[in-house]
Design an enzyme around this catalytic site. Structure first.
Site, PDB file in Angstrom:
ATOM      1  N   MET A   1       0.850  -1.201   0.000  1.00  0.00           N
ATOM      2  CA  MET A   1       0.000   0.000   0.000  1.00  0.00           C
ATOM      3  C   MET A   1       0.878   1.241   0.000  1.00  0.00           C
ATOM      4  O   MET A   1       1.855   1.307   0.738  1.00  0.00           O
ATOM      5  CB  MET A   1      -0.864  -0.009   1.266  1.00  0.00           C
ATOM      6  CG  MET A   1      -1.469   1.323   1.653  1.00  0.00           C
ATOM      7  SD  MET A   1      -2.072   1.322   3.389  1.00  0.00           S
ATOM      8  CE  MET A   1      -3.667   0.583   3.223  1.00  0.00           C
ATOM      9  N   ASN A   2       0.524   2.246  -0.849  1.00  0.00           N
ATOM     10  CA  ASN A   2       1.052   3.585  -0.590  1.00  0.00           C
ATOM     11  C   ASN A   2      -0.088   4.597  -0.521  1.00  0.00           C
ATOM     12  O   ASN A   2      -1.037   4.343   0.243  1.00  0.00           O
ATOM     13  CB  ASN A   2       2.259   3.975  -1.470  1.00  0.00           C
ATOM     14  CG  ASN A   2       2.092   3.959  -2.964  1.00  0.00           C
ATOM     15  OD1 ASN A   2       1.942   2.923  -3.564  1.00  0.00           O
ATOM     16  ND2 ASN A   2       2.158   5.098  -3.585  1.00  0.00           N
ATOM     17  N   ASP A   3      -0.047   5.690  -1.216  1.00  0.00           N
ATOM     18  CA  ASP A   3      -0.943   6.838  -0.953  1.00  0.00           C
ATOM     19  C   ASP A   3      -2.422   6.505  -0.712  1.00  0.00           C
ATOM     20  O   ASP A   3      -2.992   5.676  -1.416  1.00  0.00           O
ATOM     21  CB  ASP A   3      -0.972   7.790  -2.150  1.00  0.00           C
ATOM     22  CG  ASP A   3       0.368   8.067  -2.740  1.00  0.00           C
ATOM     23  OD1 ASP A   3       1.380   7.604  -2.215  1.00  0.00           O
ATOM     24  OD2 ASP A   3       0.395   8.751  -3.769  1.00  0.00           O
TER      25      ASP A   3
ATOM     26  N   TRP B   1       6.533  -1.910  -4.295  1.00  0.00           N
ATOM     27  CA  TRP B   1       5.744  -1.188  -5.294  1.00  0.00           C
ATOM     28  C   TRP B   1       5.762  -1.937  -6.635  1.00  0.00           C
ATOM     29  O   TRP B   1       6.808  -2.429  -7.067  1.00  0.00           O
ATOM     30  CB  TRP B   1       6.325   0.227  -5.478  1.00  0.00           C
ATOM     31  CG  TRP B   1       5.419   1.126  -6.263  1.00  0.00           C
ATOM     32  CD1 TRP B   1       4.475   1.968  -5.759  1.00  0.00           C
ATOM     33  CD2 TRP B   1       5.348   1.256  -7.680  1.00  0.00           C
ATOM     34  NE1 TRP B   1       3.825   2.621  -6.777  1.00  0.00           N
ATOM     35  CE2 TRP B   1       4.344   2.196  -7.972  1.00  0.00           C
ATOM     36  CE3 TRP B   1       6.032   0.668  -8.745  1.00  0.00           C
ATOM     37  CZ2 TRP B   1       3.997   2.577  -9.272  1.00  0.00           C
ATOM     38  CZ3 TRP B   1       5.685   1.037 -10.051  1.00  0.00           C
ATOM     39  CH2 TRP B   1       4.682   1.985 -10.292  1.00  0.00           C
TER      40      TRP B   1
ATOM     41  N   PHE C   1      -2.588   5.394 -10.918  1.00  0.00           N
ATOM     42  CA  PHE C   1      -1.914   6.198  -9.889  1.00  0.00           C
ATOM     43  C   PHE C   1      -2.945   6.966  -9.055  1.00  0.00           C
ATOM     44  O   PHE C   1      -4.154   6.893  -9.286  1.00  0.00           O
ATOM     45  CB  PHE C   1      -0.924   7.162 -10.554  1.00  0.00           C
ATOM     46  CG  PHE C   1       0.423   6.542 -10.850  1.00  0.00           C
ATOM     47  CD1 PHE C   1       0.607   5.166 -10.853  1.00  0.00           C
ATOM     48  CD2 PHE C   1       1.525   7.348 -11.137  1.00  0.00           C
ATOM     49  CE1 PHE C   1       1.858   4.610 -11.124  1.00  0.00           C
ATOM     50  CE2 PHE C   1       2.769   6.804 -11.419  1.00  0.00           C
ATOM     51  CZ  PHE C   1       2.937   5.436 -11.412  1.00  0.00           C
TER      52      PHE C   1
ATOM     53  N   ARG D   1       0.247  14.360 -12.519  1.00  0.00           N
ATOM     54  CA  ARG D   1      -0.536  13.344 -11.826  1.00  0.00           C
ATOM     55  C   ARG D   1      -1.259  13.824 -10.565  1.00  0.00           C
ATOM     56  O   ARG D   1      -1.103  14.936 -10.122  1.00  0.00           O
ATOM     57  CB  ARG D   1       0.372  12.171 -11.447  1.00  0.00           C
ATOM     58  CG  ARG D   1       1.562  12.546 -10.576  1.00  0.00           C
ATOM     59  CD  ARG D   1       2.408  11.287 -10.306  1.00  0.00           C
ATOM     60  NE  ARG D   1       3.631  11.577  -9.589  1.00  0.00           N
ATOM     61  CZ  ARG D   1       4.785  11.908 -10.160  1.00  0.00           C
ATOM     62  NH1 ARG D   1       4.875  11.974 -11.479  1.00  0.00           N
ATOM     63  NH2 ARG D   1       5.853  12.166  -9.424  1.00  0.00           N
ATOM     64  N   ASP D   2      -2.029  12.883 -10.005  1.00  0.00           N
ATOM     65  CA  ASP D   2      -2.671  12.975  -8.690  1.00  0.00           C
ATOM     66  C   ASP D   2      -3.780  14.029  -8.623  1.00  0.00           C
ATOM     67  O   ASP D   2      -3.758  14.947  -7.775  1.00  0.00           O
ATOM     68  CB  ASP D   2      -1.620  13.241  -7.588  1.00  0.00           C
ATOM     69  CG  ASP D   2      -0.450  12.266  -7.635  1.00  0.00           C
ATOM     70  OD1 ASP D   2      -0.606  11.198  -8.240  1.00  0.00           O
ATOM     71  OD2 ASP D   2       0.619  12.582  -7.074  1.00  0.00           O
TER      72      ASP D   2
ATOM     73  N   GLU E   1       3.964  16.214  -5.437  1.00  0.00           N
ATOM     74  CA  GLU E   1       2.974  15.161  -5.647  1.00  0.00           C
ATOM     75  C   GLU E   1       1.749  15.421  -4.766  1.00  0.00           C
ATOM     76  O   GLU E   1       1.811  16.153  -3.781  1.00  0.00           O
ATOM     77  CB  GLU E   1       3.572  13.799  -5.285  1.00  0.00           C
ATOM     78  CG  GLU E   1       4.824  13.456  -6.100  1.00  0.00           C
ATOM     79  CD  GLU E   1       5.295  12.021  -5.893  1.00  0.00           C
ATOM     80  OE1 GLU E   1       5.455  11.311  -6.885  1.00  0.00           O
ATOM     81  OE2 GLU E   1       5.518  11.610  -4.739  1.00  0.00           O
TER      82      GLU E   1
HETATM   83  C1  FRU Z   1       3.193   9.500  -4.306  1.00  0.00           C
HETATM   84  C2  FRU Z   1       3.124   8.885  -5.683  1.00  0.00           C
HETATM   85  C3  FRU Z   1       2.125   9.634  -6.531  1.00  0.00           C
HETATM   86  C4  FRU Z   1       1.730   8.609  -7.535  1.00  0.00           C
HETATM   87  C5  FRU Z   1       1.753   7.337  -6.730  1.00  0.00           C
HETATM   88  C6  FRU Z   1       2.175   6.119  -7.491  1.00  0.00           C
HETATM   89  O1  FRU Z   1       3.616   8.633  -3.312  1.00  0.00           O
HETATM   90  O2  FRU Z   1       4.405   8.868  -6.272  1.00  0.00           O
HETATM   91  O3  FRU Z   1       2.596  10.827  -7.096  1.00  0.00           O
HETATM   92  O4  FRU Z   1       0.477   8.860  -8.078  1.00  0.00           O
HETATM   93  O5  FRU Z   1       2.642   7.554  -5.657  1.00  0.00           O
HETATM   94  O6  FRU Z   1       1.999   4.966  -6.724  1.00  0.00           O
END
Ligand code: FRU
Length: 505
Positions: A41-43, A67, A103, A173-174, A229
């Protein structure tokens, strides 16, 4: 919703997670922090209140604990503490998202009651000179009923051609979406500008589906890291607030550390240009493990922030578990006072408090002391520290925690300069990732208070009334639960400690 057609990739992820989660012991997970259902898991993504429940999606790789091409994991909660997993929401299954995956992004309820996800597709656009695939990032939509989401046939709805001349199409992104009072939509998106530095750009749409570039909201111009980000923009207590997570930062005093950071810009929007006029720029969380914040406006008007309770610079320290990696920080209520951001754990956490232990007026000096009943790894501890003699204040106060005969972590406060040092140097890690961080407390008071929220492998510290926050994951086995206090000089403390009930029971 139009008929939902599930791709093979999504079907595979859903059956995999359902099967594999049965091999994870509930007791290995934190109690009230959302952790990855299985894998990585990340964001946090798509944080929204929809049909009576909070929805929290997250960057997710079910098949690996590192990742890998991103899916969106999904969980729901009524109180933001007790989470129920829902099936994986998005898988990389389209040409525009099949390189890096789906993402980060956000969610919004459409006027017709459907939930719309807006995310970044990381797709492939040819090859680089060295033969490796060239990624391009575009903004995409998926619409659903809160469980199943169909990617929009008009994807991508925003591509890099719409950006100002010279902006990167690979670093774009994001999206964080919201609806204005007049029913039109806006999204802030992170972009790498022609100056090779982060920018936050605003897009506009009448219906949420057809988007156009509007303006540049904020320019990094090389000040805080390189690319920014995960932007989030909202108004709070009469100010406009932009949160971003910069990559590749350089350190500045104790305010910003090098690597991946989090920053909060408090200011106001210029009525003519729409640009954010900065009044104060500060670090959101000074700990080792906090990144990629996202907020929502709760139905009761609270602005609540979540974040990944990890940091790219610290992931070498994967915790003892092997089938999952990554958890979210405790959701926090935000406020702005005197132009500064304040953070406090959501009030729902108070409902988990049990078994109050209280000690008042305890003298602390050099020899570390333990207080009866004050220990644990799932607890909420409040401590007020004051000098025993106002005219001759103590020099340094230390709280040791997650301690056994061999390991400990600590929070140390030095009154000279008002410096706080959070450390896990002796917490049992065998890897040389980031193990300590410092920050300064404004005005270096000799009277100070901390709230420390523990949930097995983490601690989140809130200083005074939330003027600073410091978050750290702890690699030490949960059996190490001793807490001691020690002081260079003489201090007097009041301590209140509650166990925190497991909301999953
Ligand atoms: C931040 C990030 C975002 C991107 C995502 C990819 O941690 O790098 O900018 O969308 O993680 O997993």
């Amino acid at each position: 919703m139009d008929k939902f057609v599930m791709s093979d990739e999504l079907a595979k992820a859903r059956s995999y997670e359902e099967h594999m989660e049965t091999f994870i012991d509930r007791d290995d997970r934190p109690c009230f922090h959302l952790s990855s259902r299985v894998g990585w898991m990340n964001d946090p993504n798509g944080f929204a209140f929809y049909k009576g429940e909070y929805h929290l999606f997250y960057q997710y790789s079910p098949y690996t604990i590192t990742w890998a091409p991103m899916h969106w994991g999904h969980a729901v909660s009524k109180d933001l503490l007790s989470w129920k997993n829902l099936p994986c929401a998005l898988a990389p299954d389209m040409p525009y998202d099949n390189l890096g995956g789906c993402f980060s992004g956000s969610a919004i309820e459409l006027p017709d009651g459907r939930l719309m996800l807006m995310y970044t597709g990381a797709g492939q656009n040819g090859k680089k000179e060295d033969g490796s695939p060239r990624e391009f990032q575009t903004q995409c939509l998926a619409i659903g009923d809160g469980k199943d989401f169909q990617k929009y046939e008009g994807n991508p709805v925003i591509d890099g051609d719409s950006l100002p001349e010279g902006s990167s199409k690979e670093q774009f992104r994001d999206p964080k979406i919201w609806r204005e009072d007049d029913g039109t939509y806006r999204a802030v998106v992170a972009s790498l500008g022609p100056d090779n530095s982060g920018r936050i750009v605003v897009y506009r749409s009448d219906d949420g589906f057809s988007w156009e570039f509007d303006h540049v909201l904020s320019r990094n111009a090389g000040r805080y890291g390189v690319m920014w980000e995960c932007p989030d923009l909202f108004s709070l207590d009469g100010k406009d607030v932009l949160l971003v997570s910069p990559q590749d930062m350089l350190s500045q005093g104790h305010e910003f550390h090098s690597g991946n950071g989090t920053i909060c810009i408090v200011g106001h929007l210029d009525q003519q240009t729409g640009e954010l006029v900065e009044e104060r720029v500060s670090c959101i969380d000074h700990g080792t493990d906090y990144y990629a914040t996202q907020t929502l406006l709760a139905p009761d008007g609270r602005r609540i922030m979540v974040a990944w309770m990890q940091n790219w610079d610290a992931i070498a320290g994967s915790l003892p578990q092997t089938r999952w990696f990554g958890q979210m920080a405790t959701p926090r209520e935000l406020s702005v006072r005197d132009g500064r951001l304040y953070q406090w754990p959501i009030r729902e956490l108070d409902d988990l408090r049990r078994n109050l232990v209280e000690h008042t007026g305890v003298q602390v000096s050099k020899t570390p002391i333990e207080l009866e009943g004050v220990r644990g790894r799932v607890m909420d501890m409040l401590i007020d520290i004051r000098p025993a003699d106002e005219d001759n204040p103590y020099k340094e106060f230390t709280i040791f925690f997650a301690q056994d005969y061999r390991f400990h972590s600590s929070l140390r406060y030095r009154t000279e300069g008002g410096t706080l040092v959070m450390s896990r140097i002796h917490a049992g890690s065998r890897r040389a990732y980031v193990h300590h961080r410092k920050c300064d407390v404004p005005e270096a008071p000799t009277k100070i208070s901390f709230r420390m929220v523990f949930d097995k492998y983490s601690v989140e510290v809130f200083v005074n009334d939330g003027i600073q926050a410091i978050t750290m994951t702890i690699p030490t086995n949960v059996s190490a639960d001793v807490v001691t206090f020690s002081c260079k000089g003489n201090a007097v403390i009041n301590v209140k400690k509650f166990d925190l009930a497991d909301p999953r029971d």
